[in-house]
Design a protein around this motif. Sequence first.
Motif, short mmCIF file in Angstrom:
data_model
loop_
_atom_site.label_atom_id
_atom_site.label_comp_id
_atom_site.label_asym_id
_atom_site.label_seq_id
_atom_site.Cartn_x
_atom_site.Cartn_y
_atom_site.Cartn_z
N GLN A 4 0.85 -1.18 0.00
CA GLN A 4 0.00 0.00 0.00
C GLN A 4 0.88 1.24 0.00
O GLN A 4 1.57 1.51 0.99
N ALA A 5 0.84 1.98 -1.10
CA ALA A 5 1.65 3.18 -1.23
C ALA A 5 0.83 4.42 -0.91
O ALA A 5 -0.39 4.45 -1.13
N SER A 6 1.51 5.43 -0.42
CA SER A 6 0.85 6.70 -0.12
C SER A 6 1.87 7.82 -0.22
O SER A 6 3.08 7.58 -0.24
N GLY A 7 1.37 9.06 -0.30
CA GLY A 7 2.24 10.21 -0.24
C GLY A 7 2.40 10.98 -1.54
O GLY A 7 3.08 12.00 -1.57
N GLY A 8 1.79 10.52 -2.60
CA GLY A 8 1.90 11.26 -3.86
C GLY A 8 1.10 12.54 -3.81
O GLY A 8 0.39 12.83 -2.85
N GLY A 9 1.23 13.34 -4.88
CA GLY A 9 0.47 14.58 -4.94
C GLY A 9 1.05 15.54 -5.95
O GLY A 9 1.86 15.17 -6.79
N LEU A 10 0.61 16.78 -5.84
CA LEU A 10 1.05 17.85 -6.74
C LEU A 10 2.00 18.77 -5.99
O LEU A 10 1.70 19.20 -4.87
N VAL A 11 3.12 19.07 -6.61
CA VAL A 11 4.11 19.93 -5.98
C VAL A 11 4.77 20.79 -7.06
O VAL A 11 4.84 20.38 -8.23
#
Length: 120
Positions: A4-11
């Motif tokens: 289970q991956a997490s932490g992505g987003g827009l930067v």
Amino acid sequence: VQLQASGGGLVQAGGSLRLSCAVSGRTFSIRDMGWYRQAPGKQRELVAIATSGGDTNYADSVKGRFTTSRDNAKNTVYLQMNSLKPEDTAVYYCYAVIKRHYFASNSDYWGQGTQVTVSS
């Protein structure tokens, strides 16, 4: 076994993100843990790998900017991404080589992918 991956987003370019990937389920041992990425229209490529022995390997394009680490007690691997560039935009997949029990062979497992978008 699930990753289970997490932490992505827009930067914005120059910014930082930290990805996490936790392995759940029954495992006997976890050999390699790391990250691949796939940008639109491109093949999936290795970003960083951390071995059970503590060695790390990085793609040339991320050396000096990305750091991978693992917490073996938590069966979790991290990817700290600094000085992000628009060309780092991709779906990032966590990856692990896992032996589920003593008599099993090592097998590859993949997470579901998390989107990282870097704006210029």
